[in-house]
Design a protein around this motif. Structure first.
Motif, PDB file in Angstrom:
ATOM      1  N   ALA A  76       0.997  -1.195   0.058  1.00  0.00           N
ATOM      2  CA  ALA A  76       0.018   0.192  -0.096  1.00  0.00           C
ATOM      3  C   ALA A  76       0.810   1.287  -0.156  1.00  0.00           C
ATOM      4  CB  ALA A  76      -0.732   0.172   1.179  1.00  0.00           C
ATOM      5  N   MET A  77       1.882   1.167   0.636  1.00  0.00           N
ATOM      6  CA  MET A  77       2.687   2.409   0.878  1.00  0.00           C
ATOM      7  C   MET A  77       3.575   2.536  -0.410  1.00  0.00           C
ATOM      8  SD  MET A  77       4.455   2.623   4.686  1.00  0.00           S
ATOM      9  CE  MET A  77       5.071   0.591   4.572  1.00  0.00           C
ATOM     10  N   ALA A  78       3.946   1.368  -1.166  1.00  0.00           N
ATOM     11  CA  ALA A  78       4.451   1.607  -2.538  1.00  0.00           C
ATOM     12  C   ALA A  78       3.605   2.081  -3.518  1.00  0.00           C
ATOM     13  CB  ALA A  78       4.983   0.125  -2.868  1.00  0.00           C
ATOM     14  N   VAL A  79       2.302   1.645  -3.363  1.00  0.00           N
ATOM     15  CA  VAL A  79       1.336   2.282  -4.561  1.00  0.00           C
ATOM     16  C   VAL A  79       1.212   3.725  -4.245  1.00  0.00           C
ATOM     17  CG1 VAL A  79      -0.902   2.031  -5.052  1.00  0.00           C
ATOM     18  CG2 VAL A  79       0.247  -0.051  -5.013  1.00  0.00           C
ATOM     19  N   GLU A  80       1.083   3.886  -2.961  1.00  0.00           N
ATOM     20  CA  GLU A  80       0.848   5.492  -2.742  1.00  0.00           C
ATOM     21  C   GLU A  80       2.102   6.341  -3.218  1.00  0.00           C
ATOM     22  OE1 GLU A  80       0.045   8.307   1.100  1.00  0.00           O
ATOM     23  OE2 GLU A  80       0.261   6.305   1.449  1.00  0.00           O
ATOM     24  N   GLU A  81       3.231   5.939  -2.908  1.00  0.00           N
ATOM     25  CA  GLU A  81       4.470   6.568  -3.196  1.00  0.00           C
ATOM     26  C   GLU A  81       4.597   6.821  -4.932  1.00  0.00           C
ATOM     27  OE1 GLU A  81       6.680   8.463  -1.647  1.00  0.00           O
ATOM     28  OE2 GLU A  81       5.123   8.153   0.190  1.00  0.00           O
ATOM     29  N   GLN A  82       4.164   5.572  -5.770  1.00  0.00           N
ATOM     30  CA  GLN A  82       4.234   5.737  -7.044  1.00  0.00           C
ATOM     31  C   GLN A  82       3.166   6.732  -7.301  1.00  0.00           C
ATOM     32  OE1 GLN A  82       6.300   4.556  -9.322  1.00  0.00           O
ATOM     33  NE2 GLN A  82       7.626   3.840  -7.905  1.00  0.00           N
ATOM     34  N   MET A  83       1.923   6.622  -6.955  1.00  0.00           N
ATOM     35  CA  MET A  83       0.748   7.586  -7.499  1.00  0.00           C
ATOM     36  C   MET A  83       0.979   8.961  -6.991  1.00  0.00           C
ATOM     37  SD  MET A  83      -2.454   5.150  -6.691  1.00  0.00           S
ATOM     38  CE  MET A  83      -3.632   6.523  -7.153  1.00  0.00           C
ATOM     39  N   ARG A  84       1.663   9.213  -5.930  1.00  0.00           N
ATOM     40  CA  ARG A  84       1.985  10.752  -5.716  1.00  0.00           C
ATOM     41  C   ARG A  84       3.225  11.204  -6.360  1.00  0.00           C
ATOM     42  NH1 ARG A  84      -0.776  12.534  -0.952  1.00  0.00           N
ATOM     43  NH2 ARG A  84      -1.682  10.698  -0.035  1.00  0.00           N
ATOM     44  N   GLY A  85       4.254  10.251  -6.900  1.00  0.00           N
ATOM     45  CA  GLY A  85       5.348  10.840  -7.600  1.00  0.00           C
ATOM     46  C   GLY A  85       5.152  10.955  -8.896  1.00  0.00           C
ATOM     47  N   GLN A  86       4.104  10.572  -9.675  1.00  0.00           N
ATOM     48  CA  GLN A  86       3.669  10.542 -11.018  1.00  0.00           C
ATOM     49  C   GLN A  86       2.821  11.532 -11.246  1.00  0.00           C
ATOM     50  OE1 GLN A  86       5.747   9.307 -13.259  1.00  0.00           O
ATOM     51  NE2 GLN A  86       6.844   8.309 -11.643  1.00  0.00           N
TER      52      GLN A  86
END
Length: 77
Positions: free
Chosen positions: A8-18
């Protein structure tokens, strides 16, 4: 639970980073479904979930149906 939260943290970081307006989440098991939903909910971006992979067949009006095989036999609303 630990790996679900990590995903969940990895998905959140990817979505916020792009720089994106929304996301299509591809899920397929009991770990990825809640983890991707949790990550997407944290970002507050519009998201849609597409499930795939091995799943059990279901029943419709007492008849066993597969994934997509009986789609055209169902009554139209």
């Amino acid at each position: 639970m630990m790996f679900r939260n990590l995903a969940a943290m990895a998905v959140e970081e990817q979505m916020r980073g792009q720089p994106m307006d929304g996301a299509v989440l591809l899920v397929g098991c009991d770990k990825t479904t809640p983890s991707l939903l949790m990550g997407a909910a944290s970002t507050d971006l519009p998201s849609i979930v597409v499930t795939g992979g091995p799943m059990l067949n279901g029943y419709f009006r007492g008849e066993r149906v597969g994934s997509g095989t009986h789609l055209w036999k169902f009554p139209k609303p």
